[in-house]
Design a protein around this motif. Structure first.
Motif, PDB file in Angstrom:
ATOM      1  N   TYR A 245      59.069 -20.452 -36.022  1.00 25.45           N
ATOM      2  CA  TYR A 245      59.731 -19.754 -37.123  1.00 25.45           C
ATOM      3  C   TYR A 245      59.024 -18.450 -37.482  1.00 25.45           C
ATOM      4  CZ  TYR A 245      62.010 -24.299 -37.765  1.00 25.45           C
ATOM      5  OH  TYR A 245      62.715 -25.453 -37.569  1.00 25.45           O
ATOM      6  N   THR A 246      57.702 -18.451 -37.465  1.00 34.15           N
ATOM      7  CA  THR A 246      56.961 -17.303 -38.000  1.00 34.15           C
ATOM      8  C   THR A 246      56.776 -16.177 -36.996  1.00 34.15           C
ATOM      9  OG1 THR A 246      54.841 -18.327 -37.423  1.00 34.15           O
ATOM     10  CG2 THR A 246      55.737 -18.784 -39.624  1.00 34.15           C
ATOM     11  N   LYS A 247      56.897 -16.456 -35.696  1.00 37.75           N
ATOM     12  CA  LYS A 247      56.638 -15.437 -34.682  1.00 37.75           C
ATOM     13  C   LYS A 247      57.909 -14.922 -34.014  1.00 37.75           C
ATOM     14  CE  LYS A 247      52.179 -15.868 -35.236  1.00 37.75           C
ATOM     15  NZ  LYS A 247      51.412 -14.795 -35.915  1.00 37.75           N
ATOM     16  N   VAL A 248      59.058 -15.229 -34.576  1.00 41.59           N
ATOM     17  CA  VAL A 248      60.303 -14.819 -33.945  1.00 41.59           C
ATOM     18  C   VAL A 248      60.425 -13.297 -33.921  1.00 41.59           C
ATOM     19  CG1 VAL A 248      61.610 -14.970 -36.114  1.00 41.59           C
ATOM     20  CG2 VAL A 248      62.801 -15.177 -33.925  1.00 41.59           C
ATOM     21  N   ASN A 249      60.939 -12.786 -32.822  1.00 37.71           N
ATOM     22  CA  ASN A 249      61.036 -11.346 -32.613  1.00 37.71           C
ATOM     23  C   ASN A 249      62.315 -10.752 -33.199  1.00 37.71           C
ATOM     24  OD1 ASN A 249      60.049  -8.878 -31.370  1.00 37.71           O
ATOM     25  ND2 ASN A 249      61.748  -9.075 -29.932  1.00 37.71           N
ATOM     26  N   ALA A 250      63.329 -11.570 -33.432  1.00 38.94           N
ATOM     27  CA  ALA A 250      64.655 -11.087 -33.853  1.00 38.94           C
ATOM     28  C   ALA A 250      64.600 -10.466 -35.243  1.00 38.94           C
ATOM     29  CB  ALA A 250      65.650 -12.225 -33.830  1.00 38.94           C
ATOM     30  N   HIS A 251      65.602  -9.614 -35.503  1.00 36.13           N
ATOM     31  CA  HIS A 251      65.725  -8.965 -36.809  1.00 36.13           C
ATOM     32  C   HIS A 251      66.563  -9.787 -37.786  1.00 36.13           C
ATOM     33  CE1 HIS A 251      63.995  -5.319 -35.101  1.00 36.13           C
ATOM     34  NE2 HIS A 251      64.831  -5.459 -34.087  1.00 36.13           N
ATOM     35  N   PHE A 252      67.490 -10.559 -37.259  1.00 40.68           N
ATOM     36  CA  PHE A 252      68.477 -11.235 -38.106  1.00 40.68           C
ATOM     37  C   PHE A 252      68.585 -12.683 -37.644  1.00 40.68           C
ATOM     38  CE2 PHE A 252      72.481 -12.334 -40.021  1.00 40.68           C
ATOM     39  CZ  PHE A 252      72.720 -11.424 -41.027  1.00 40.68           C
TER      40      PHE A 252
END
Length: 792
Positions: free
Chosen positions: A538-545
């Motif tokens: 959850y904390t390292k996700v690269n997405a913007h949305f």
């Protein structure tokens, strides 16, 4: 010749003067016959009359299961394991019948019968003459019945609905588009996918006349289409350019002499009035507007609406037809890149009236497994959406399309709507026949909904791109999908060119497919291992949305006592397993199905992650499960908001259940709110103060502002146990921005910090759970009492 035409216009206008649109409702009492669809099943009304099939009183709009329940033929399917008894009815045919009077028709008028929702494979007879068939529950079906109505006396109507599962078997084709869990039964059928069994809904393959049935009298001269489009806006100058399209039908030999009267007002404020001489049946006008009040999403301004009226006027000044609409003046765009990656930073952000919008919202799933009851839930659900201060709803593709009432409420309350087309978690057929069916459906849906300013995005489907990529050893390229890369974008291009379209959610562009990893997607659904909510997943996700993210939470005990038989309210058997009814309420589709048998385990897993304990006291378990869900959902919203505008929106899953189940919803089917509801409300104020997890030994205190005006405030943060003040600060947050208020040194002690802050003289509260999990449940319960959460 000109004199003759004018005389004819005068004659016709006299005949039509004073006419208004007329509609005769066929809602109310019907009779419902039912029986197995075998070789002896009646095929025509005459067959039915000589059969010995049983009948029950029926209510329209309705579903057949509700009529059987009212007649005492089945037990309440919402309770315990009763849902399984409905399985046999999937093989039944259903006959609706009633009598009705003919509407009076003036010269030149015709009568059309409209089924706003017929589920699903229907054949209709009026006065023993077949008038049409249906095969799509999502759209309206209309048939000209002028020639079959009796001039005097009553008319009979018979509707046969054939079993959808059996009809679906006839449509199964190939490998792609037919084989994925239960999808083989529904992918070729235009019926709500969730009905065949889902992880958020039971298997309930219903049938019925689920929306209104009515006969409309169609005048000789009438509007076919009217569409107001916002071409451009100048917000500081309060100016806008509109494009107005209209199309009419008429039996006039020529429309010379007719005028179109157009007005646009907001109460007493009229910003446009113009009459146009009509020379064509289909016309377009470009209109410049001044002193405009724009439509804005919640927080960013008022959701201003205008009364738009068009009138067709004859040469005597008589109104031949009138079209009234509520419109909002706004532009809307989605700026998104094919990928986002360290070597290619991307973007995914909604822009309204030139302003970037941070999206805070929820996924909208079925309001009820039996869709005739949807209308009973809509106002309560939208009220909760407003209470939570959501500015966006994502209408998930496994559902039906909501009716105008839903969109009207979103228009009025400044709630943006992301609308999936009704396809989800499957690989759709690629045949020309299926493509034609989708095109017909899409055109009708677009024409019906496109005027709503709240409608911000068309999305081709839910997770079908993922289905193509994840199903086979060799991933299938979503670019080849005829439905979402050809049919749907062409419909949008043709009928709603001002509104953005995205082929799927998540959307895999050609570049994303080539890279072969989800890490480059600008917009994602975050489900994954469903473990500790602060895990790197959850904390390292690269997405913007993030357009789907959720966490399980047990319903309140009062709701458990409604959905279970008394002896099954306590969840666990002697050997520690979930009892049979709890397995059913994990949305087990059939008694022996194993597809969701571990779904309830998510609660145990998540409680253990935060509290380090396996709890077997039911009331303690309910609290612990809800506390974990609440902390997780709050954390997700804060994580995204504190990284504004690198992160641009979070659409969490989900507001409310559409059936009594155990799920991720923050409100259950009985409208009983879980603790997560109240925690989410804390962190979705337009301007909010939050505390981040420690970085290099410091917690950042962040203030975020999702409005178009600067905000000033102050904050005091205290330890919940001692009351000691550990931080104070004042701040100014720029419009539509964020600011760092200060830092708090990291503490190794587990505690809860209480956040009290004032913005523009309004008081708010929030909290932060400090320390590393697991926490003692007793400690959390003590801190929770200091929060003063008022649950209603």
């Amino acid at each position: 010749m000109r004199t003759t035409v004018i005389a004819l216009l005068l004659l016709v206008s006299i005949q039509l003067s004073g006419q208004t649109n007329r509609s005769v409702s066929l809602d109310g009492k019907w009779k419902l016959y039912y029986g197995p669809c075998d070789k002896d099943a009646p095929v025509t009304p005459d067959d039915l009359k000589t059969s010995n099939w049983p009948d029950v009183p029926a209510t329209v709009p309705g579903n057949v299961e509700l009529d059987l329940l009212s007649a005492g033929k089945i037990k309440n399917p919402e309770t315990g394991n009763n849902i399984y008894a409905l399985r046999k009815y999937e093989a039944y045919s259903w006959w609706y019948t009633r009598e009705f009077e003919s509407p009076a028709l003036n010269p030149g008028e015709k009568a059309e019968i409209i089924f706003d929702g017929l589920d699903c494979f229907g054949t209709i007879w009026i006065n023993n003459k077949q008038i049409g068939t249906t095969s799509d529950m999502f759209i309206s079906h209309r048939f000209d019945i002028s020639s079959v109505l009796r001039n005097h006396g009553s008319n009979s109507i018979f509707i046969r609905i054939d079993p959808a599962v059996k009809e679906g078997q006839k449509l199964i084709q190939g490998v792609v588009g037919s084989r994925m869990d239960n999808a083989a039964e529904f992918v070729s059928v235009r019926k709500a996918p969730h009905m065949y069994g889902w992880d958020i809904m039971p298997r309930l393959v219903s049938a019925g006349l689920w929306r209104d049935v009515h006969i409309d009298v169609i005048k000789p001269t009438h509007f076919e289409q009217v569409y107001w489009m916002t071409n451009s806006v100048d917000v500081p100058a309060k100016e806008a350019q509109m494009v107005l399209d209209w199309q009419i039908s008429t039996d006039y030999p020529t429309i010379d002499g007719l005028t179109m009267e157009v007005t646009l007002d907001r109460g007493k404020q009229r910003i446009f009035s113009q009459s146009y001489q009509m020379y064509n049946f289909c016309e377009r006008k470009t209109i410049q507007l001044e002193n405009v009040e724009f439509w804005w999403p919640r927080g960013y301004g008022e959701a201003s609406l205008y009364n738009a009226t068009l009138k067709i006027i004859d040469i005597k000044g008589n109104v031949l037809d009138e079209k009234k609409q509520k419109i909002g003046i706004r532009t809307a765009d989605l700026i998104h890149t094919d990928i986002t990656a360290p070597d290619s930073p991307g973007e995914f952000v909604f822009v309204v009236n030139g302003e970037k919008i941070f999206a805070r919202g929820t996924n909208w799933v079925p309001l009820d497994a039996l869709h005739s009851r949807d209308k009973d839930h809509i106002r309560d659900a939208i009220s909760m959406i407003c209470d939570l201060n959501c500015n966006m709803i994502r209408c998930w593709g496994g559902n039906v399309y909501e009716d105008n009432q839903f969109f009207d409420l979103c228009d009025e309350n400044g709630i943006m709507v992301w609308q999936d087309f009704a396809m989800a978690c499957s690989i759709t057929p690629q045949s020309n026949e299926f493509a034609d069916k989708i095109r017909e459906e899409a055109i009708q849906v677009v024409l019906k909904l496109r005027q709503h300013p709240s409608l911000i995005l068309w999305s081709g489907d839910n997770e079908n791109d993922q289905s193509l990529i994840w199903t086979f050893r060799r991933p299938l390229n979503p670019l080849v999908n005829k439905i979402t890369r050809e049919v749907l974008p062409r419909v949008i291009w043709e009928y709603d060119p001002i509104r953005p379209f995205m082929p799927s959610s998540p959307y895999y562009s050609e570049e994303a497919f080539k890279r072969g990893t989800d890490d480059v997607l600008p917009e994602v659904h975050l489900w994954g291992p469903r473990g500790y909510y602060k895990a790197p997943f959850y904390t390292k996700v690269n997405a913007h949305f993030v357009s789907e993210i959720g966490y399980h939470g047990c319903p309140n005990r009062s709701s458990l006592e409604k959905m279970f038989d008394p002896e099954f309210v306590y969840p666990w058997t002697k050997d520690g397993r979930w009892n049979d009814e709890w397995q059913t309420k994990s949305t087990r589709s059939l008694p022996k199905s194993t597809a969701t048998e571990h779904r309830n385990d998510l609660m145990i897993k998540q409680v253990y992650a935060l509290f380090g304990d396996t709890i077997r006291d039911l009331d303690q378990f309910i609290f612990a499960s809800q506390a974990v869900q609440a902390e997780a959902m709050k954390f997700f919203v804060e994580l995204w908001r504190m990284d504004k505008f690198n992160k641009t929106g979070i659409i969490w899953w989900n507001l409310r259940d559409g059936w009594p189940i155990i799920s991720d919803a923050v409100v259950d089917y009985y409208n009983s709110k879980k603790l997560a509801y109240y925690y989410i409300r804390q962190v979705q104020h337009n301007a909010c103060v939050m505390i981040g997890d420690p970085v290099e030994g410091k917690h950042q205190v962040v203030a975020v502002n999702d409005t178009r005006s600067e905000k000033t405030g102050s904050v005091v943060i205290k330890d919940a146990d001692s009351g000691t003040v550990i931080f104070t600060g004042s701040f100014v947050i720029p419009s539509n921005g964020k600011t760092t208020v200060g830092f708090i040194p990291q503490s190794q002690r587990q505690s809860m910090w209480l956040i009290e802050y004032i913005i523009d003289n309004e008081r708010y509260s929030n909290h932060y759970l400090a320390g590393t999990a697991p926490f003692r449940l007793a400690d959390y319960q003590r801190w929770y009492k200091k929060l003063g959460v008022v649950r209603n």
